[in-house]
Design an enzyme around this catalytic site. Structure first.
Site, PDB file in Angstrom:
ATOM      1  N   ALA A 177      28.239 -26.300   2.141  1.00 39.36           N
ATOM      2  CA  ALA A 177      28.933 -26.973   3.235  1.00 39.36           C
ATOM      3  C   ALA A 177      28.808 -26.246   4.573  1.00 39.36           C
ATOM      4  O   ALA A 177      29.001 -26.838   5.627  1.00 39.36           O
ATOM      5  CB  ALA A 177      30.414 -27.113   2.886  1.00 39.36           C
ATOM      6  N   LYS A 178      28.526 -24.946   4.525  1.00 41.27           N
ATOM      7  CA  LYS A 178      28.349 -24.121   5.728  1.00 41.27           C
ATOM      8  C   LYS A 178      29.507 -24.276   6.699  1.00 41.27           C
ATOM      9  O   LYS A 178      29.324 -24.497   7.892  1.00 41.27           O
ATOM     10  CB  LYS A 178      27.001 -24.438   6.396  1.00 41.27           C
ATOM     11  CG  LYS A 178      25.807 -24.184   5.471  1.00 41.27           C
ATOM     12  CD  LYS A 178      24.488 -24.518   6.144  1.00 41.27           C
ATOM     13  CE  LYS A 178      23.314 -24.220   5.215  1.00 41.27           C
ATOM     14  NZ  LYS A 178      23.246 -25.170   4.073  1.00 41.27           N
ATOM     15  N   ARG A 179      30.710 -24.124   6.164  1.00 39.11           N
ATOM     16  CA  ARG A 179      31.913 -24.226   6.988  1.00 39.11           C
ATOM     17  C   ARG A 179      32.184 -22.893   7.690  1.00 39.11           C
ATOM     18  O   ARG A 179      31.529 -21.889   7.428  1.00 39.11           O
ATOM     19  CB  ARG A 179      33.106 -24.627   6.129  1.00 39.11           C
ATOM     20  CG  ARG A 179      32.983 -25.997   5.474  1.00 39.11           C
ATOM     21  CD  ARG A 179      32.866 -27.117   6.498  1.00 39.11           C
ATOM     22  NE  ARG A 179      33.096 -28.417   5.891  1.00 39.11           N
ATOM     23  CZ  ARG A 179      32.163 -29.309   5.599  1.00 39.11           C
ATOM     24  NH1 ARG A 179      30.893 -29.030   5.871  1.00 39.11           N
ATOM     25  NH2 ARG A 179      32.486 -30.475   5.062  1.00 39.11           N
TER      26      ARG A 179
END
Length: 276
Positions: free
Chosen positions: A95-97
């Site tokens: 998700a690369k949050r």
């Protein structure tokens, strides 16, 4: 899922393969489009076919979020299916949050409380307070972006300070001082395999998630030579090279074949290292 659980899974499967579920409606076999949920139908077939050869699955959230509630429903069904049928497999939400603390806390709740995944990828750019909410969950993993495989990674990650330290090295070094840093893994792209020795000098014991094998041109042999530690310490992802190996009605069998080819190379590396 603990590091001990992961190592047991690696030894049992004789593999450290992660299958990336970058599921695109435009690329899945046409005959699946007649299904009520073609994304889930594709994922289910791929999961069943490749589970014997891998230890993890990595749905990339962009491919699901781009389809709105329909895509998110397919993502949730996919996670539930893995947990029910393959509970020993690690589930990584790619998700690369990463945002200010209270927003990251909401993201962490989304993935760990409700999504029930085992790990999530996070950007470290905003610092410790943007990552720490994810680290509050015992037996969950936070996978920090360190040295990625895309062309633009050189723009920032390879910047050097006056003393010669690369920015990605600073990310590794500082993140190891954070509370619960034992729950950190790091993304290191397979196309940057020559830098793995620098990574290992700073995080000798951490697990590394290594994307870029296969379609992006990374080589598994070089990754093993430079990145494997005494506990393996690697989770190597392949997405397009496995899931889109064939577009006919035999797509799942072909995916199984491709996954097994990679697993066999991993088995050789694990034997040579004395891990199995």
């Amino acid at each position: 899922m603990t590091s001990k659980d992961l190592l047991n899974s690696i030894r049992e499967k004789r593999s450290f393969l992660c299958v990336g579920l970058d599921t695109d409606l435009q690329k899945i076999p046409k005959h699946l489009h007649k299904e009520d949920d073609p994304i889930f139908a594709f994922n289910q077939a791929i999961i069943d076919a490749t589970a014997p050869s891998c230890i993890a699955f990595k749905p990339n959230l962009a491919f699901y979020e781009s389809m709105g509630t329909f895509g998110l429903s397919a993502f949730i069904r996919t996670v539930d299916y893995i947990k029910e049928h393959y509970p020993q497999h690690l589930i990584i939400a790619d998700a690369k949050r990463g945002d200010i603390g209270n927003t990251s806390d909401m993201y962490a709740q989304s993935f760990f409380d409700h999504g029930k995944v085992d790990a999530v990828t996070v950007s470290p750019y905003m610092g410790e307070d943007s990552v720490s909410p994810f680290l509050k969950y015992p037996d969950k993993w936070v996978i920090l972006l360190a040295l990625t495989s895309n062309k633009g990674s050189d723009d920032f990650q390879m910047m050097q300070s006056a003393d010669g330290e690369y920015l990605f090295e600073r990310v590794l070094r500082i993140s190891q001082t954070w509370e619960h840093s034992d729950q950190l893994m790091y993304v290191v792209g397979a196309t940057k395999a020559e830098m793995l020795k620098k990574v290992r000098a700073i995080v000798p014991d951490s697990f590394l998630l290594v994307p870029g094998v296969g379609a992006q041109g990374g080589g598994i042999e070089e990754v093993m030579a430079n990145g494997m530690n005494d506990q393996c310490g690697l989770i190597v992802n392949s997405s397009r090279g496995i899931i889109y190996a064939d577009s006919s009605e035999h797509f799942a069998a072909r995916a199984a074949d491709e996954a097994e080819k990679i697993r066999h190379k991993m088995e050789e590396g694990l034997i040579n290292k004395g891990i199995i």
